[in-house]
Design a protein around this motif. Structure first.
Motif, short mmCIF file in Angstrom:
data_model
loop_
_atom_site.label_atom_id
_atom_site.label_comp_id
_atom_site.label_asym_id
_atom_site.label_seq_id
_atom_site.Cartn_x
_atom_site.Cartn_y
_atom_site.Cartn_z
N ALA A 194 -0.22 5.76 24.49
CA ALA A 194 -0.31 6.99 25.28
C ALA A 194 -1.75 7.51 25.33
O ALA A 194 -2.20 8.03 26.36
CB ALA A 194 0.61 8.05 24.70
N ALA A 198 -3.86 7.86 28.77
CA ALA A 198 -4.45 9.14 29.17
C ALA A 198 -5.95 8.98 29.42
O ALA A 198 -6.51 9.57 30.37
CB ALA A 198 -4.20 10.19 28.09
N GLU A 205 -2.45 13.77 30.13
CA GLU A 205 -3.28 14.20 29.00
C GLU A 205 -2.37 14.56 27.83
O GLU A 205 -1.23 15.02 28.01
CB GLU A 205 -4.11 15.41 29.40
N THR A 206 -2.86 14.36 26.62
CA THR A 206 -2.07 14.61 25.42
C THR A 206 -2.97 15.00 24.26
O THR A 206 -4.09 14.48 24.13
CB THR A 206 -1.24 13.36 25.04
N LEU A 208 -2.48 14.13 21.45
CA LEU A 208 -2.54 12.95 20.59
C LEU A 208 -3.95 12.37 20.56
O LEU A 208 -4.38 11.81 19.55
CB LEU A 208 -1.56 11.88 21.08
N THR A 209 -4.66 12.51 21.68
CA THR A 209 -6.01 11.93 21.75
C THR A 209 -6.91 12.52 20.67
O THR A 209 -7.45 11.80 19.83
CB THR A 209 -6.61 12.17 23.14
N SER A 247 1.56 16.38 16.30
CA SER A 247 1.30 16.64 17.72
C SER A 247 2.55 17.15 18.42
O SER A 247 2.49 18.06 19.25
CB SER A 247 0.80 15.36 18.40
N ASP A 252 3.17 19.26 22.09
CA ASP A 252 2.70 18.24 23.02
C ASP A 252 3.87 17.49 23.65
O ASP A 252 4.73 16.93 22.94
CB ASP A 252 1.79 17.26 22.29
N GLU A 253 3.92 17.45 24.98
CA GLU A 253 5.05 16.84 25.69
C GLU A 253 5.11 15.33 25.47
O GLU A 253 6.19 14.76 25.35
CB GLU A 253 4.97 17.16 27.18
N VAL A 254 3.96 14.69 25.45
CA VAL A 254 3.93 13.24 25.29
C VAL A 254 4.47 12.84 23.91
O VAL A 254 5.31 11.94 23.79
CB VAL A 254 2.50 12.69 25.49
N ALA A 255 3.98 13.51 22.87
CA ALA A 255 4.45 13.20 21.52
C ALA A 255 5.93 13.51 21.36
O ALA A 255 6.68 12.74 20.73
CB ALA A 255 3.63 13.98 20.49
#
Length: 353
Positions: A194, A198, A205-206, A208-209, A247, A252-255
């Motif tokens: 992910a 991104a 975008e996340t 997590l980065t 995260s 965070d939506e991605v996590a």
């Protein structure tokens, strides 16, 4: 000296042996005479270090491929059992039963090979049992009785179940390449993917980065490529799990999507085993233990993956009751052997309830 039982839990990271008295009073805590730890005893031939890597350091090779040769695995197992007996001030002649629960034992041929090896080093009166390490994990929650389902979710994942009449089934446990997506490795690998997506514009975008880069001490997502491929250890990737959970807890939506999908994967493994064995009965309400083992299933601040899995399973199988073991799998292995031979022991020994 009194008779003893050895229980061994052998995996990719380490091998644990416990020695318990055969004529033990069943109380809490269980009387453990000794406990010893050694290295890897996973001898799955699919995971042995390829010859092409022989020139690399032994530490790196074993870390990259979590398995050893059969001879090395046997040396490790024999050493850890000998050390446990020495620590407990017992000899092999004092042993009445041994249960090896070892990763990589997935076929009757594997079991028979290890039984033959054990027979060469223990006296003929010793009762011998060889199981996959998931079986010991189940027994650690059921106090040695093989009934119900265990879900292990650590670096890897597997669901394993038994009926009271001895039928068994498993789901997942085929390793990261073949889709153990609910594992610590699977969750973390998806998070790394992910971040890269991104960075190059293929994904949203996340946070997590930044969280992943801070955790690893890297300056740019570009550096993740080198970090990932310099050592592709499953456990090394799985160690990133707390970053994903943190995260997700921050919103965070991605996590969160990664963790929700992982809950679904883990629950589906349990449901597959329960359905094949009919553990829940026709209406799903028949009671059975669901033993939960592994770092992925441990509770966090707000994101409790284990609880989410239980909630998902009990929607279909309300009879499932979760158990978080109070003893380690090596003790579960010893209790497996103890239950198997309890009827042959002295009359004053009580059966585990």
């Amino acid at each position: 000296m009194g008779s003893v039982i050895l229980g061994v839990d052998g995996g990719a990271s380490n091998t644990v042996c416990v020695c318990i008295p055969a004529a033990m009073p069943f109380n809490d805590p269980l009387p453990v005479l000794s406990r010893t730890v050694a290295g890897c005893s996973n001898h799955n031939p699919l995971e042995v270090t390829p010859p092409g890597l022989a020139q690399r350091s032994q530490r790196h090779a074993l870390h990259k491929f979590p398995a050893v040769t059969k001879d090395r695995a046997r040396e490790t197992l024999e050493r850890v059992m000998s050390q446990a007996l020495l620590k407990a001030r017992r000899r092999r002649s004092n042993v009445c039963a041994v249960c090896l629960a070892v990763a990589g034992v997935n076929h009757p041929i594997d079991q028979q090979r290890m039984l033959d090896w054990l027979r060469d080093i223990f006296p003929s009166h010793v009762k011998l049992f060889v199981e996959n390490d998931a079986v010991a994990a189940l027994a650690s929650g059921t106090m040695g009785k093989l009934h119900g389902c265990v879900l292990i979710a650590g670096t890897g994942t597997i669901a394993y179940g038994f009926t009271s009449d001895g039928r068994e089934a498993r789901a997942a446990g085929a390793g990261p390449v073949l889709g153990d997506w609910g594992s610590g490795y699977g969750i973390s690998a998806q998070a790394l993917t992910a971040v890269v997506r991104a960075y190059d514009g293929r994904g949203p975008e996340t946070v997590l980065t930044n969280n992943m880069l801070d955790f690893l001490g890297l300056a740019s997502p570009d550096e993740l490529i080198g970090w990932t491929y310099e050592d592709q250890s499953w456990a090394r990737i799985a160690d990133l799990l707390p970053v994903v959970v943190e995260s997700a807890e921050s919103g965070d939506e991605v996590a969160n999507k990664i963790l929700h999908n992982s809950v679904g994967e883990l629950a589906s493994s349990v449901k597959a085993v329960v359905q094949r064995l009919d553990l829940g009965g026709e209406d799903g309400k028949h009671p059975f233990p669901l033993v939960m083992v592994g770092k992925v299933l441990e509770a966090n601040k707000r994101w409790d993956i284990g609880k989410e899995v239980i909630d998902c399973v009990t929607k279909n199988y309300p009879g499932a009751y979760p158990i978080h073991p109070k003893v380690e799998p090596a003790v579960g292995a010893a209790l497996l052997a103890w239950n198997a031979i309890a009827s042959e022991l002295d009359g004053d020994i009580r059966t585990v309830q």
